[in-house]
Write an enzyme that holds these catalytic residues in place. Structure first.
Site, short mmCIF file in Angstrom:
data_model
loop_
_atom_site.label_atom_id
_atom_site.label_comp_id
_atom_site.label_asym_id
_atom_site.label_seq_id
_atom_site.Cartn_x
_atom_site.Cartn_y
_atom_site.Cartn_z
CB ALA A 51 0.98 -9.57 6.03
CG LEU A 86 5.04 -7.41 5.37
CD1 LEU A 86 4.76 -8.47 6.42
CD2 LEU A 86 3.79 -6.61 5.09
CE LYS A 123 15.40 -4.57 6.36
NZ LYS A 123 14.17 -4.86 5.60
CB SER A 149 -0.94 -0.01 1.21
OG SER A 149 -0.19 -0.23 2.39
CB VAL A 175 11.08 10.36 2.02
CG1 VAL A 175 10.26 10.82 3.22
CG2 VAL A 175 12.30 11.23 1.83
CE1 TYR A 181 17.45 0.48 8.37
CE2 TYR A 181 18.98 -1.14 7.46
CZ TYR A 181 17.70 -0.63 7.58
OH TYR A 181 16.67 -1.25 6.91
#
Ligand code: NAD
Length: 401
Positions: free
Chosen positions: A116, A143, A248, A54, A278, A239
């Site tokens: 989901a 997701l 990840k 979406s 963004v 990150y």
């Protein structure tokens, strides 16, 4: 039903709690127009499942595959319809606009709005595919979520964005106060890594692929891709080397397991490392908005700037389809962050990085571009839209109506 209202942006921290239906539709249309201006994909997929369809990368992937390959698409997302006189979420309006445009062009498109991560949504998706779609030849897993309830244990896990082992201090842009300051993020505590891996790692992607395979709905040659990010060293503590980085890594582990499953069907599964853009997900990560503001300035000056739609298109048109081969890196990942990570781009970003402060922010960085992109995520700041005019906030998603 219809409910007319003037909708203005209401920003709370790193989220905008309102969304403009016509603005979101225009944002989706802009992406459709971009794809329609490209040559259609050769050998592209015809039946696609997009999990997280979406907003952001998932939405752009869905648009690229529907309009660039005439694929039937089943989109899964977790969005809010308009309720109690409040506008729906941006992803709701995006999906309504996407389906309307797809149906107008004679493309099959249906959506499922729900969790989901749950068994129920997987079962519903499989039932729709069995009944109404050709077997699936591409699964896009996109997701980004702060929480997940494990369907096996019923335990809810929360993901966190924290460094591991030691606190991390960095220059930071507070997008609320528009000030460049210093942020210190405390390190992960017990359970943070495991919980983040549970939410943003590869377990759910594997559960989806196993369920689809077991149900016999994957086509010969079916491929699957999930998205990741690596980024520059300044963001690594929070990150790549932080809790999200561990998740990840787990996504890459899952890619190998799913690849082994799909190989039997002559298909493949892989992680695509995408560029910083963004989105609702990235604006929540400390340090990233400042980095993005600088990155955009440099990439625009070099004619290299891309958003989600350009990235999705480059992945599908130059790597996965059009008789191309996947160009793997040493760790078996596909890289469409290659322009972001170009040494000349990174050197220029980090030559400016130490000089940025609140006063020179607009001059040295593309913070205006960042803010424009942020507002656009919610359908605001789009030329041609009259934001003083009342609009109907009750917009149905055709397949859910
Ligand atoms: P986003 O927030 O724009 O999109 C997330 C999507 O997931 C939405 O469609 C949302 O509805 C859906 N979703 C969230 N929780 C759900 C749930 N429980 N059930 C069903 N749907 C749910 O995020 P994005 O930035 O496009 O991120 C997508 C992927 O791309 C992530 O894996 C992210 O790490 C990766 N990525 C992002 C960037 C970036 O700069 N934004 C860069 C590289 C890779």
């Amino acid at each position: 039903m219809s409910l007319m209202q003037v909708v203005k942006p209401k920003i709370r921290g790193f989220i905008c709690v309102t969304a403009h239906p016509e603005g979101c539709a225009a944002h989706v249309q802009e992406q459709i127009d971009y794809i329609k201006a490209q040559k259609p994909l050769q050998g592209g997929p015809k039946s696609v499942l997009v999990i997280g369809s979406s907003t952001g990368y998932g939405l752009s992937s869905r648009i690229a595959l529907a309009f660039g390959s005439k694929a039937a698409t089943l989109g899964i997302f977790f969005e809010k319809p308009s309720e109690g006189g409040k506008p729906a979420s941006a992803g709701w309006y995006n999906s309504a606009a996407f389906e309307k445009a797809a149906h107008r062009d004679g493309l099959w498109a249906k959506s499922l709005n729900g969790d989901a991560f749950s068994n129920e949504i997987k079962e519903q998706a499989i039932a729709i595919i069995k009944k109404e779609m050709p077997k699936i030849d591409l699964v896009v897993y996109s997701l980004a979520s702060p929480r997940r309830t494990d369907p096996k244990t019923g335990i809810s896990h929360r993901s966190v964005l924290k460094p591991i082992g030691a606190p991390f201090s960095s220059k930071n842009l507070d997008t609320d106060s528009h000030k460049v300051d210093e942020v210190t993020i405390e390190p992960a505590v017990e359970g943070d890594v495991e919980n983040t891996v549970k939410v943003m790692g590869g377990e759910d992607w594997e559960l989806w692929m196993d369920a689809l395979e077991e149900a016999g709905v994957l086509a010969e040659g079916c491929n699957s891709v999930a998205y990741s990010y690596l980024g520059p060293e300044v963001t690594w503590p929070v990150y790549k080397n932080g809790t999200i980085g561990k998740a990840k890594e787990d996504l890459e582990r899952a890619a190998q397991a799913i690849d082994a499953l799909l190989k039997i069907k002559r298909g493949k599964a892989f992680v695509s490392v995408n560029k910083a853009v963004v989105t609702q997900a990235s604006s929540a990560i400390p340090v990233v908005p400042l980095y993005i503001s600088l990155l955009f300035k440099i990439m625009k000056a070099k004619g290299l700037q891309e958003g989600c739609i350009e990235q999705a298109w480059r992945l599908f048109s130059t790597q996965l389809y059009n008789d191309n081969f996947l160009n793997y890196d040493e760790a078996g990942r596909v890289r469409v962050d290659d322009w972001e990570m170009r040494p000349d781009v990174q050197e220029e970003v980090f030559a400016i990085w130490p000089k940025v402060n609140t006063e020179n922010l607009s001059e040295l960085t593309d913070y205006a571009g960042y803010q424009g992109e942020f507002l656009k995520l919610f359908g605001f700041g789009i030329p041609g839209i009259d934001y003083d005019k009342e609009v109907d906030i009750e917009v149905p998603i055709e397949s859910l109506a």
